[in-house]
Design a protein around this motif. Sequence first.
Motif, mmCIF file in Angstrom:
data_model
loop_
_atom_site.group_PDB
_atom_site.id
_atom_site.type_symbol
_atom_site.label_atom_id
_atom_site.label_comp_id
_atom_site.label_asym_id
_atom_site.label_seq_id
_atom_site.Cartn_x
_atom_site.Cartn_y
_atom_site.Cartn_z
ATOM 1 N N PHE A 5 0.964 -1.150 0.173
ATOM 2 C CA PHE A 5 -0.039 -0.035 0.011
ATOM 3 C C PHE A 5 1.044 1.427 -0.078
ATOM 4 O O PHE A 5 1.805 1.364 0.948
ATOM 5 N N LEU A 47 -4.956 -3.985 -5.445
ATOM 6 C CA LEU A 47 -5.374 -3.461 -4.200
ATOM 7 C C LEU A 47 -6.756 -2.636 -4.287
ATOM 8 O O LEU A 47 -7.044 -2.131 -3.248
ATOM 9 N N ASP A 229 -10.474 -6.372 1.204
ATOM 10 C CA ASP A 229 -9.079 -6.479 0.865
ATOM 11 C C ASP A 229 -8.611 -7.778 0.392
ATOM 12 O O ASP A 229 -7.387 -8.266 0.534
#
Length: 238
Positions: A5, A47, A229
């Motif tokens: 991330f 993501l 996620d």
Amino acid sequence: MTEHFPSKIGLSQQFSCSYLPQQQEQLLVILDPSCYTPTRFEGLLELGFRRSGDQIYRPHCPKCSACQSMRIPSKRFIPSKSQKRKFKKVTNEFSFTISHKERDNYYPLYEKYISLRHNDGTMFPPNRLQYESFLFCQWLPITFIELWHLDKLIAVAVTDTMPNSLSAIYTFFDPDYDSYSLGNVMIVAQIEHANKLNKEFVYLGYQIDSCKKMRYKAQFLPAQRFINDVWIEYVNKN
């Protein structure tokens, strides 16, 4: 999943959601310039991110999690009987071509599509600045999958190309050919193109089950959705 991330991220102001008017929308926006490459972007697609123009973003709404990033494992895609029939009809009557450059006749087709099909949405009225800032990108190769009726352009699927995947950005078509279900047909064409290039996934953007305009995406199976996620598999029901 190989991408971490990003550390440099902005948060937009809240604004009214264009898909669920009763909700407020807010976006995470990537600020790290090193992320703006095909390889890094592909990791961000994993993501749940997406691009609009040159900007990479992901929904981060305060009271809603309806947006689910969706992708098709292209090699395992199994078209339904209806999808096969529609695609065969289109390939029998029209012809597909691939371009890596924008053509002059794209914008008039886009303008007609938005004016006749989406005159109740946020993209109306169309203009060239909106068209260019939404669809095109300076740091990523774009493929245009075109559909022609003789010498008349009738559909364009704007498609991003990454090392291992394609991402469907937007499809616009001539509303005079509405009976051919060209929106669905062009998704099948993108999956076919991904297979020709040996790409693993075709990303379809965000799926919102409660939004009527997006329900067509759920017809493409097997598919994977990014929920909490994690990529969750959805398979054929029959």
